[in-house]
Design a protein around this motif. Structure first.
Motif, PDB file in Angstrom:
ATOM      1  N   LYS A  48      25.994  10.574  11.669  1.00  0.00           N
ATOM      2  CA  LYS A  48      24.619  11.051  11.479  1.00  0.00           C
ATOM      3  C   LYS A  48      23.730   9.896  11.029  1.00  0.00           C
ATOM      4  O   LYS A  48      22.547   9.852  11.388  1.00  0.00           O
ATOM      5  CB  LYS A  48      24.583  12.161  10.443  1.00  0.00           C
ATOM      6  CG  LYS A  48      25.426  13.365  10.848  1.00  0.00           C
ATOM      7  CD  LYS A  48      24.656  14.659  10.759  1.00  0.00           C
ATOM      8  CE  LYS A  48      25.559  15.840  10.976  1.00  0.00           C
ATOM      9  NZ  LYS A  48      25.177  16.695  12.083  1.00  0.00           N
TER      10      LYS A  48
ATOM     11  N   LYS B 262      23.930  15.872   4.471  1.00  0.00           N
ATOM     12  CA  LYS B 262      24.804  15.865   5.637  1.00  0.00           C
ATOM     13  C   LYS B 262      25.884  14.797   5.504  1.00  0.00           C
ATOM     14  O   LYS B 262      25.564  13.626   5.271  1.00  0.00           O
ATOM     15  CB  LYS B 262      23.998  15.568   6.910  1.00  0.00           C
ATOM     16  CG  LYS B 262      22.915  16.587   7.191  1.00  0.00           C
ATOM     17  CD  LYS B 262      22.237  16.355   8.525  1.00  0.00           C
ATOM     18  CE  LYS B 262      21.267  17.502   8.809  1.00  0.00           C
ATOM     19  NZ  LYS B 262      20.635  17.422  10.131  1.00  0.00           N
TER      20      LYS B 262
ATOM     21  N   GLU C  60      18.223  14.622   3.673  1.00  0.00           N
ATOM     22  CA  GLU C  60      17.164  14.823   4.655  1.00  0.00           C
ATOM     23  C   GLU C  60      16.146  15.860   4.218  1.00  0.00           C
ATOM     24  O   GLU C  60      16.507  16.843   3.563  1.00  0.00           O
ATOM     25  CB  GLU C  60      17.861  15.289   5.945  1.00  0.00           C
ATOM     26  CG  GLU C  60      17.028  15.273   7.154  1.00  0.00           C
ATOM     27  CD  GLU C  60      17.857  15.613   8.393  1.00  0.00           C
ATOM     28  OE1 GLU C  60      18.559  14.740   8.922  1.00  0.00           O
ATOM     29  OE2 GLU C  60      17.801  16.779   8.805  1.00  0.00           O
ATOM     30  N   GLU C  61      14.932  15.645   4.623  1.00  0.00           N
ATOM     31  CA  GLU C  61      13.839  16.600   4.391  1.00  0.00           C
ATOM     32  C   GLU C  61      14.206  17.949   5.021  1.00  0.00           C
ATOM     33  O   GLU C  61      14.732  17.994   6.128  1.00  0.00           O
ATOM     34  CB  GLU C  61      12.593  16.012   5.074  1.00  0.00           C
ATOM     35  CG  GLU C  61      11.437  16.926   5.297  1.00  0.00           C
ATOM     36  CD  GLU C  61      10.527  16.417   6.437  1.00  0.00           C
ATOM     37  OE1 GLU C  61       9.472  17.021   6.627  1.00  0.00           O
ATOM     38  OE2 GLU C  61      10.869  15.438   7.130  1.00  0.00           O
TER      39      GLU C  61
ATOM     40  N   MET D 268      13.393  21.210   6.994  1.00  0.00           N
ATOM     41  CA  MET D 268      12.371  21.603   7.960  1.00  0.00           C
ATOM     42  C   MET D 268      12.452  23.108   8.191  1.00  0.00           C
ATOM     43  O   MET D 268      13.518  23.703   8.063  1.00  0.00           O
ATOM     44  CB  MET D 268      12.608  20.903   9.313  1.00  0.00           C
ATOM     45  CG  MET D 268      12.565  19.398   9.231  1.00  0.00           C
ATOM     46  SD  MET D 268      12.577  18.631  10.866  1.00  0.00           S
ATOM     47  CE  MET D 268      14.269  18.889  11.404  1.00  0.00           C
TER      48      MET D 268
ATOM     49  N   GLU E 232      14.943  27.282  15.862  1.00  0.00           N
ATOM     50  CA  GLU E 232      15.883  26.294  16.416  1.00  0.00           C
ATOM     51  C   GLU E 232      16.130  26.581  17.886  1.00  0.00           C
ATOM     52  O   GLU E 232      16.246  27.737  18.288  1.00  0.00           O
ATOM     53  CB  GLU E 232      17.210  26.368  15.668  1.00  0.00           C
ATOM     54  CG  GLU E 232      17.150  25.689  14.331  1.00  0.00           C
ATOM     55  CD  GLU E 232      18.511  25.645  13.655  1.00  0.00           C
ATOM     56  OE1 GLU E 232      19.524  25.368  14.332  1.00  0.00           O
ATOM     57  OE2 GLU E 232      18.556  25.923  12.453  1.00  0.00           O
TER      58      GLU E 232
ATOM     59  N   LYS F  90      24.211  30.655  14.046  1.00  0.00           N
ATOM     60  CA  LYS F  90      25.300  29.934  13.368  1.00  0.00           C
ATOM     61  C   LYS F  90      25.920  30.675  12.199  1.00  0.00           C
ATOM     62  O   LYS F  90      27.072  30.460  11.866  1.00  0.00           O
ATOM     63  CB  LYS F  90      24.778  28.575  12.885  1.00  0.00           C
ATOM     64  CG  LYS F  90      24.587  27.605  14.038  1.00  0.00           C
ATOM     65  CD  LYS F  90      24.628  26.151  13.586  1.00  0.00           C
ATOM     66  CE  LYS F  90      24.740  25.235  14.777  1.00  0.00           C
ATOM     67  NZ  LYS F  90      23.658  24.279  14.943  1.00  0.00           N
TER      68      LYS F  90
ATOM     69  N   GLU G 213      19.718  17.440  15.232  1.00  0.00           N
ATOM     70  CA  GLU G 213      20.972  16.725  15.432  1.00  0.00           C
ATOM     71  C   GLU G 213      21.173  16.465  16.915  1.00  0.00           C
ATOM     72  O   GLU G 213      20.594  17.137  17.770  1.00  0.00           O
ATOM     73  CB  GLU G 213      22.160  17.546  14.926  1.00  0.00           C
ATOM     74  CG  GLU G 213      22.333  18.846  15.699  1.00  0.00           C
ATOM     75  CD  GLU G 213      23.702  19.480  15.569  1.00  0.00           C
ATOM     76  OE1 GLU G 213      24.637  18.822  15.083  1.00  0.00           O
ATOM     77  OE2 GLU G 213      23.837  20.635  15.977  1.00  0.00           O
TER      78      GLU G 213
HETATM   79  P1  AMP Z   1      23.381  20.153  12.126  1.00  0.00           P
HETATM   80  O1  AMP Z   1      24.880  20.152  12.223  1.00  0.00           O
HETATM   81  O2  AMP Z   1      22.775  18.862  11.733  1.00  0.00           O
HETATM   82  O3  AMP Z   1      22.696  20.799  13.323  1.00  0.00           O
HETATM   83  O4  AMP Z   1      23.050  21.198  10.995  1.00  0.00           O
HETATM   84  C1  AMP Z   1      23.555  22.508  11.027  1.00  0.00           C
HETATM   85  C2  AMP Z   1      22.439  23.481  10.755  1.00  0.00           C
HETATM   86  O5  AMP Z   1      21.837  23.192   9.488  1.00  0.00           O
HETATM   87  C3  AMP Z   1      21.293  23.393  11.747  1.00  0.00           C
HETATM   88  O6  AMP Z   1      21.549  24.151  12.886  1.00  0.00           O
HETATM   89  C4  AMP Z   1      20.152  23.919  10.937  1.00  0.00           C
HETATM   90  O7  AMP Z   1      20.162  25.324  10.901  1.00  0.00           O
HETATM   91  C5  AMP Z   1      20.444  23.419   9.555  1.00  0.00           C
HETATM   92  N1  AMP Z   1      19.730  22.152   9.299  1.00  0.00           N
HETATM   93  C6  AMP Z   1      20.172  20.900   9.550  1.00  0.00           C
HETATM   94  N2  AMP Z   1      19.253  19.982   9.211  1.00  0.00           N
HETATM   95  C7  AMP Z   1      18.198  20.668   8.724  1.00  0.00           C
HETATM   96  C8  AMP Z   1      16.924  20.283   8.198  1.00  0.00           C
HETATM   97  N3  AMP Z   1      16.570  19.004   8.085  1.00  0.00           N
HETATM   98  N4  AMP Z   1      16.102  21.257   7.799  1.00  0.00           N
HETATM   99  C9  AMP Z   1      16.459  22.560   7.891  1.00  0.00           C
HETATM  100  N5  AMP Z   1      17.628  22.987   8.365  1.00  0.00           N
HETATM  101  C10 AMP Z   1      18.511  22.063   8.780  1.00  0.00           C
END
Ligand code: AMP
Ligand code: GLY
Length: 424
Positions: free
Chosen positions: A103, A143, A185-186, A188, A192, A214, A283
């Motif tokens: 990441k 993360k 991370e900020e 958001m 999605e 999810k 991501e």
């Molecule tokens: P990722 O594996 O990075 O996609 O993260 C898994 C889930 O976490 C995502 O599908 C989002 O629902 C949530 N998520 C990840 N990053 C953020 C973020 N910066 N702000 C809000 N929700 C996030």
């Protein structure tokens, strides 16, 4: 052609089903596969990380094309291993699979090339991460840098939770070495959307959009899972958003990887957040999504094998991707208790109803044949019941109807997959 698919979940069943339709394919193998995949391919009992056995198998059977589907073997260099042994393989090489495998790498890439994403900081030390949190706004997102089965993301509402999260990832090492480095991370907000694409190193072709669910329970409650259901297309992914993403996210990502000397060939999965300030990348995944693939491929008109070959040959610009003007919904039937503790080994009944039903599919995620030749549950996510409809509402009704055709011990599902679209 003789084709080998590496993997054994619902995504691989959807890929195998689609590959088997290609007139180019004379024989299809899958390692290790599952009881559903066994209906369209010959399953071979080799693990996805056993590159030596996989390439030896490719030699023995004279395989013309291998498709590596899961993240772990891609990040560990499965495609490189096949290529070094003299075989054609679809998927990013190790130096490009890092787009998902780290990441910190992907965040730095987006920053360097101006691709919209959440603001972030990277930390190698727990002390420094903890000190940073003291001044940061909540909620905040932590993360793990490395692959953690999709579970290395913690959304923290309070400073207390964030401190505990840093300890979980960096000190207790809940996800092992994946947490040696973290991205903070900020947070958001927005809808999605998952967008899958084919990439040949230079050119990118976008597939139709999808949306995953999810969390384990209805109303987006409960723990994060690998995905409890999907629909395609996403009505929130408008033409305007698509145009923005093509200009500011998709092609720039492919160009950035080339500029870094990490030419990407394979599937890039863009996890997007549609924020008030425009779409941003949540991501990247360096592979097909699971269960996004189960709703995207049934809508695809092209010969998938031709598209795979065009990616490998760098001729994707000659392909025009086409999707049916319909909708598909996939409801995951899981084992009660997933993603934590659950039992396996229950007999699955009712699968034969799908054979004669046009527009209904049951993609197996965790199933196997027991000693008596019966199909039994063998995982947290067991089946992806998938149905086509003229629109999302129809597809949703069909998928939930078909979800009742199947029975097994401790069957569990969410009842609100695609519900958001009905409230529109
Ligand atoms: P990722 O594996 O990075 O996609 O993260 C898994 C889930 O976490 C995502 O599908 C989002 O629902 C949530 N998520 C990840 N990053 C953020 C973020 N910066 N702000 C809000 N929700 C996030
Ligand atoms: N469905 C999300 C993923 O495949 O990572």
């Amino acid at each position: 052609m003789k084709v080998l698919i590496v993997g054994g979940g619902g995504r691989e069943h959807a890929i195998a089903w689609k590959v088997a339709k290609s007139p180019k394919v004379e024989k299809l193998y899958c390692a290790p596969g599952n009881a559903g995949i066994a209906q369209v391919a010959e399953c071979v009992n080799i693990g996805v990380m056993d590159f030596e056995k996989l390439t030896a198998f490719a030699k023995e059977k004279d395989i013309d094309l291998t498709i590596v589907a899961p993240d772990d073997p891609l990040a560990a260099g499965a495609v490189d291993a096949f290529e070094e042994a003299g075989f054609r393989a679809f998927g990013p090489r190790k130096n490009a699979a890092i787009l998902e495998g780290s990441k910190a790498f992907s965040k730095d890439l987006m920053k360097k090339y101006g691709i919209p994403t959440a603001a972030y900081e990277t930390f190698d030390s727990a002390d420094e991460a903890l000190a940073y949190l003291e001044t940061a706004d909540m909620p905040i997102v932590l993360k793990a840098d490395g692959l953690a089965l999709g579970k290395g993301v913690l959304i923290c509402n309070t400073l207390e939770e964030a401190r505990a999260g840093v300890r979980t990832l960096m000190l207790d090492k809940q996800f092992g070495s994946a947490g040696n480095r973290i991205v903070v991370e900020e947070f958001m907000t927005g809808r999605e959307v998952s967008v899958l694409s084919f990439v040949d190193g230079k050119n990118i072709k976008i597939m139709t959009s999808a949306q995953d669910h999810k969390r384990a329970k209805d109303g987006d409650q409960g723990l994060n899972t690998g995905g409890m259901g999907t629909f395609s297309p996403s009505p929130f992914y408008t033409e305007e958003i698509d145009a923005f993403c093509r200009e500011h996210i998709y092609q720039p990502t492919v160009d950035a990887m080339r500029a870094e000397g990490r030419e990407f060939k394979g599937v890039i999965f863009f996890g997007l957040m549609l924020t008030k300030k425009g779409p941003k990348v949540l991501e990247y995944n360096a592979r097909f999504g699971d269960p996004e693939t189960q709703v995207v491929l049934p809508r695809m008109k092209n010969d998938l094998v031709e598209v795979f070959e065009a990616c490998i040959d760098g001729t994707l610009d000659r392909i025009s991707l086409e999707f049916e003007d319909n909708a598909v919904v996939c409801v995951v039937l899981a084992s009660e208790g997933y993603p934590e503790h659950y039992e396996k080994g229950y007999v699955i009944s009712g699968l034969e109803r799908f054979e004669a039903a046009d527009g209904y599919y049951v993609f197996h995620a965790g199933s196997k044949l027991d000693e008596e030749g019966r199909i039994v549950t063998n995982g947290g996510r067991v089946l992806g019941v998938t149905a086509v409809g003229g629109n999302l509402k129809e597809a949703r009704a069909n998928a939930y109807q078909a979800a009742e055709w199947v029975e097994f011990g401790n069957k569990y599902m969410r009842h609100d997959i695609g519900k958001a679209i009905e409230d529109l």
